[in-house]
Design a protein around this motif. Structure first.
Motif: not given
Length: 317
Positions: A189, A193-194, A196-197, A215-216
């Motif tokens: 995750w 997250q990294s 996705y940002d 969330k995604f």
């Protein structure tokens, strides 16, 4: 009596009915601890605590035992552990079937339907035309290359003890990819997250039910459709010389497993555990309380019990 009254209030049941149920269970069941397997992904830990806390409220003693995802089935078959709440078809079917043949017990399926496979965020559809087809992903491999993988695309794989065969799938399908497994689920995750940002390409192991889907936005890669022969017959599939040239089950089961001792030593508990039944949304919500809200698994289990009284009441009838 304090425990009985507390459970009567918790259940919203008449005190006389609860006393009858608990005294019957205690008279019938062993005082030895029921050993519940705990693994290394969030929903399994929370649901194990949900089951354990409910068993404790019915007068049973519970012990949580950490275990490797594959070796746990040997322990259950040998009677060294007693209950597993999440048996995933995609990654555990083989050791589960072996455990059943060696004496473990199938305690039935959850309503939840599972899938475990390669997954990517939705913004990659523009980067790699043709997704979610696996051939389109393979054609896009260079965009997923890193210093670690050279010219090959990087697939962020699950912890090694989860028993997947993704490196073998890469070889069988002759993909221009390399699997880079993580040490723990939390790293998956963090990687997602990294990426996705920054809207960077990434393909990683994911599963459902999971908090990630809330969330995604993303989807699973579509590999050749799974059939059991893919795991045992090299002639099946596009590569006649290799196994694993297919995807994982797209609608896999989620079962429960128990030791043969369970029904013999704790028949009332075994009857309860057979009725335990989680849905996809319930499992995703349980994981989100820890992975999104930051709760401890034990506290998340307490909250799940408080929020889902109508569900678990039926398990106790």
């Amino acid at each position: 009596m304090q425990t009985i009254n507390k459970f009567a209030r918790l259940c919203g049941l008449g005190a006389s009915l609860t006393v009858l149920m608990l005294t019957g269970a205690k008279a019938e069941d062993s005082a030895d601890p029921i050993r519940i397997v705990v693994n290394n992904w969030t929903s399994q830990v929370v649901l194990s605590n949900v089951v354990g806390q409910l068993l404790e409220q019915t007068g049973h003693t519970v012990e949580y035992k950490s275990s490797d995802t594959q070796l746990q089935y040997t322990a259950i078959a040998a009677g060294d552990m007693d209950f597993q709440v999440e048996v995933w078809e995609g990654s555990m079917a083989e050791p589960f079937e072996k455990a059943l043949a060696a004496g473990a017990v199938d305690l039935g399926s959850h309503e939840a339907v599972t899938r475990e496979d390669w997954w990517y965020p939705a913004y990659m559809n523009e980067m790699c035309p043709g997704l979610p087809d696996w051939k389109a992903l393979d054609a896009c491999a260079e965009k997923l290359a890193t210093a670690e993988t050279g010219t090959k695309g990087r697939f962020v794989g699950p912890p090694a003890d989860w028993g997947k065969h993704y490196s073998e799938r890469i070889q069988a399908l002759k993909m221009n990819f390399e699997e880079v497994p993580v040490g723990q689920a939390a790293t998956l995750w963090a990687e997602l997250q990294s990426a996705y940002d920054r809207k960077e390409p990434i393909v990683l192991f994911n599963w459902t039910p999971n908090f990630i889907e809330a969330k995604f936005e993303g989807q699973f890669v579509e590999f050749p459709t799974y059939e059991p022969a893919c795991l045992s017959d090299p002639k099946w599939g596009s590569n006649p010389d290799a196994l694993y040239d297919c995807g994982a089950p797209a609608s896999g089961y989620l079962k429960k497993a128990g030791s043969k001792n369970l029904g013999e030593k704790w028949p009332a508990a075994a009857a309860f555990l057979k009725k335990v039944n989680f849905t996809n949304p319930q499992i995703a919500a349980a994981a989100a309380m820890v992975d999104v809200d930051g709760m401890a698994p034990e506290d998340a289990a307490k909250k799940w019990i408080a929020d889902n009284e109508a569900t678990w009441k039926t398990w106790l009838q």
